[in-house]
Design a protein around this motif. Sequence first.
Motif, PDB file in Angstrom:
ATOM      1  N   ILE A 170      18.028 -19.021 -28.819  1.00  0.00           N
ATOM      2  CA  ILE A 170      17.526 -18.667 -27.492  1.00  0.00           C
ATOM      3  C   ILE A 170      18.676 -18.389 -26.529  1.00  0.00           C
ATOM      4  N   LYS A 171      19.751 -19.162 -26.640  1.00  0.00           N
ATOM      5  CA  LYS A 171      20.905 -18.980 -25.762  1.00  0.00           C
ATOM      6  C   LYS A 171      21.584 -17.631 -25.955  1.00  0.00           C
ATOM      7  N   ARG A 172      21.358 -17.011 -27.103  1.00  0.00           N
ATOM      8  CA  ARG A 172      22.020 -15.748 -27.426  1.00  0.00           C
ATOM      9  C   ARG A 172      21.151 -14.524 -27.110  1.00  0.00           C
ATOM     10  N   LEU A 173      19.972 -14.759 -26.570  1.00  0.00           N
ATOM     11  CA  LEU A 173      19.038 -13.662 -26.313  1.00  0.00           C
ATOM     12  C   LEU A 173      18.743 -13.516 -24.818  1.00  0.00           C
ATOM     13  N   ASN A 174      18.262 -12.330 -24.467  1.00  0.00           N
ATOM     14  CA  ASN A 174      17.811 -12.078 -23.095  1.00  0.00           C
ATOM     15  C   ASN A 174      16.362 -12.561 -23.018  1.00  0.00           C
ATOM     16  N   VAL A 175      16.171 -13.736 -22.427  1.00  0.00           N
ATOM     17  CA  VAL A 175      14.895 -14.448 -22.512  1.00  0.00           C
ATOM     18  C   VAL A 175      14.122 -14.416 -21.198  1.00  0.00           C
ATOM     19  N   LYS A 176      12.830 -14.162 -21.319  1.00  0.00           N
ATOM     20  CA  LYS A 176      11.935 -14.382 -20.186  1.00  0.00           C
ATOM     21  C   LYS A 176      11.208 -15.696 -20.438  1.00  0.00           C
ATOM     22  N   TYR A 177      11.423 -16.658 -19.559  1.00  0.00           N
ATOM     23  CA  TYR A 177      10.735 -17.940 -19.666  1.00  0.00           C
ATOM     24  C   TYR A 177       9.397 -17.840 -18.939  1.00  0.00           C
ATOM     25  N   ILE A 178       8.365 -18.307 -19.593  1.00  0.00           N
ATOM     26  CA  ILE A 178       7.011 -18.196 -19.054  1.00  0.00           C
ATOM     27  C   ILE A 178       6.483 -19.588 -18.752  1.00  0.00           C
ATOM     28  N   LYS A 179       6.166 -19.841 -17.508  1.00  0.00           N
ATOM     29  CA  LYS A 179       5.654 -21.157 -17.129  1.00  0.00           C
ATOM     30  C   LYS A 179       4.288 -21.385 -17.775  1.00  0.00           C
ATOM     31  N   ILE A 180       4.168 -22.485 -18.475  1.00  0.00           N
ATOM     32  CA  ILE A 180       2.928 -22.775 -19.195  1.00  0.00           C
ATOM     33  C   ILE A 180       1.757 -22.939 -18.229  1.00  0.00           C
ATOM     34  N   ASP A 181       2.032 -23.406 -17.023  1.00  0.00           N
ATOM     35  CA  ASP A 181       0.964 -23.547 -16.025  1.00  0.00           C
ATOM     36  C   ASP A 181       0.325 -22.206 -15.671  1.00  0.00           C
ATOM     37  N   GLU A 182       1.029 -21.109 -15.966  1.00  0.00           N
ATOM     38  CA  GLU A 182       0.501 -19.783 -15.640  1.00  0.00           C
ATOM     39  C   GLU A 182      -0.420 -19.232 -16.727  1.00  0.00           C
ATOM     40  N   PHE A 183      -0.432 -19.897 -17.886  1.00  0.00           N
ATOM     41  CA  PHE A 183      -1.333 -19.463 -18.948  1.00  0.00           C
ATOM     42  C   PHE A 183      -2.748 -19.911 -18.628  1.00  0.00           C
ATOM     43  N   ASP A 184      -3.698 -19.018 -18.840  1.00  0.00           N
ATOM     44  CA  ASP A 184      -5.095 -19.345 -18.581  1.00  0.00           C
ATOM     45  C   ASP A 184      -5.738 -19.844 -19.875  1.00  0.00           C
ATOM     46  N   LEU A 185      -5.325 -21.052 -20.284  1.00  0.00           N
ATOM     47  CA  LEU A 185      -5.857 -21.630 -21.513  1.00  0.00           C
ATOM     48  C   LEU A 185      -5.552 -23.120 -21.541  1.00  0.00           C
ATOM     49  N   PRO A 186      -6.256 -23.873 -22.398  1.00  0.00           N
ATOM     50  CA  PRO A 186      -6.015 -25.318 -22.467  1.00  0.00           C
ATOM     51  C   PRO A 186      -4.583 -25.622 -22.901  1.00  0.00           C
ATOM     52  N   LYS A 187      -3.994 -26.646 -22.299  1.00  0.00           N
ATOM     53  CA  LYS A 187      -2.607 -27.008 -22.631  1.00  0.00           C
ATOM     54  C   LYS A 187      -2.474 -27.483 -24.077  1.00  0.00           C
ATOM     55  N   LYS A 188      -3.578 -27.937 -24.690  1.00  0.00           N
ATOM     56  CA  LYS A 188      -3.469 -28.411 -26.063  1.00  0.00           C
ATOM     57  C   LYS A 188      -3.225 -27.268 -27.047  1.00  0.00           C
ATOM     58  N   SER A 189      -3.253 -26.018 -26.558  1.00  0.00           N
ATOM     59  CA  SER A 189      -2.903 -24.881 -27.408  1.00  0.00           C
ATOM     60  C   SER A 189      -1.498 -25.022 -27.963  1.00  0.00           C
ATOM     61  N   PHE A 190      -0.651 -25.803 -27.250  1.00  0.00           N
ATOM     62  CA  PHE A 190       0.737 -25.998 -27.668  1.00  0.00           C
ATOM     63  C   PHE A 190       0.952 -27.311 -28.413  1.00  0.00           C
ATOM     64  N   LEU A 191      -0.132 -28.051 -28.642  1.00  0.00           N
ATOM     65  CA  LEU A 191       0.004 -29.393 -29.201  1.00  0.00           C
ATOM     66  C   LEU A 191       0.317 -29.377 -30.688  1.00  0.00           C
ATOM     67  N   ASN A 192       1.360 -30.116 -31.066  1.00  0.00           N
ATOM     68  CA  ASN A 192       1.680 -30.343 -32.472  1.00  0.00           C
ATOM     69  C   ASN A 192       1.154 -31.718 -32.865  1.00  0.00           C
ATOM     70  N   LEU A 193       0.523 -31.815 -34.023  1.00  0.00           N
ATOM     71  CA  LEU A 193       0.056 -33.099 -34.518  1.00  0.00           C
ATOM     72  C   LEU A 193       1.112 -33.669 -35.452  1.00  0.00           C
ATOM     73  N   ASN A 194       1.897 -34.607 -34.937  1.00  0.00           N
ATOM     74  CA  ASN A 194       3.032 -35.146 -35.683  1.00  0.00           C
ATOM     75  C   ASN A 194       2.800 -36.529 -36.274  1.00  0.00           C
ATOM     76  N   SER A 195       1.691 -37.145 -35.920  1.00  0.00           N
ATOM     77  CA  SER A 195       1.434 -38.494 -36.416  1.00  0.00           C
ATOM     78  C   SER A 195      -0.071 -38.765 -36.395  1.00  0.00           C
ATOM     79  N   PRO A 196      -0.528 -39.774 -37.124  1.00  0.00           N
ATOM     80  CA  PRO A 196      -1.948 -40.146 -37.076  1.00  0.00           C
ATOM     81  C   PRO A 196      -2.391 -40.473 -35.656  1.00  0.00           C
ATOM     82  N   GLN A 197      -1.464 -41.020 -34.843  1.00  0.00           N
ATOM     83  CA  GLN A 197      -1.791 -41.343 -33.456  1.00  0.00           C
ATOM     84  C   GLN A 197      -2.115 -40.079 -32.664  1.00  0.00           C
TER      85      GLN A 197
END
Length: 203
Positions: A170-197
């Motif tokens: 990412i540091k080597r690219l011309n990046v546009k950062y997109i604020k997740i709050d601006e996405f019109d969708l549930p935040k759990k769209s980004f959720l990774n399930l890493n444990s039984p908890q």
Amino acid sequence: MKSVIVLCGGLSTRMGQDKGSMNYHGKPMIVHVLESLNQVADEVVLVLRNEVQYNKYKNLLSKNAFLESSNFKILKDTIKDKGPLGGIYTGISAINSDKALIAPCDSPFISKELVTQLFEISKNYPDFESFVPIWSDGNMEPLHSIYPVRSKEIIEDLLLKDQKNVKALIKRLNVKYIKIDEFDLPKKSFLNLNSPQDISKVE
């Protein structure tokens, strides 16, 4: 063209098994991911770490239509044991477009809306190479991001220096950062399930 690369890495010590193959609501997490992506992507590439995992997932998906789809490929890492960065390298070497969205196999809530919105943003900002969602606290989602095919050369250079962190790319690219709050969708769209908890929290 919307190309998506799905990465399935090593075993989760907290899950005690390969996360993508773990059942969630009656089917493996990888199937949840592929079902969402298949609705909106023109091309889906699943990257696995070795022959054992490759055979396991081919068997796992044998009852699904994905394997017979002309827009779906299963690949093994061409450069072994290099983590997600190695998986990105394998995937972008095989796609037919100039960029791809990366998705992890342990995010069963990734939605077609997220994919659609990310590609729409990338189309509206052609001067940027990469598109990375970012939380209000500054934490990034490098495995829910879009990278250009030209990343291949940069990744080769990073791996030669034994740098395996996707943030180094990412540091080597011309990046546009997109604020997740601006996405019109549930935040759990980004959720990774890493444990039984994690699973119990979303049940």
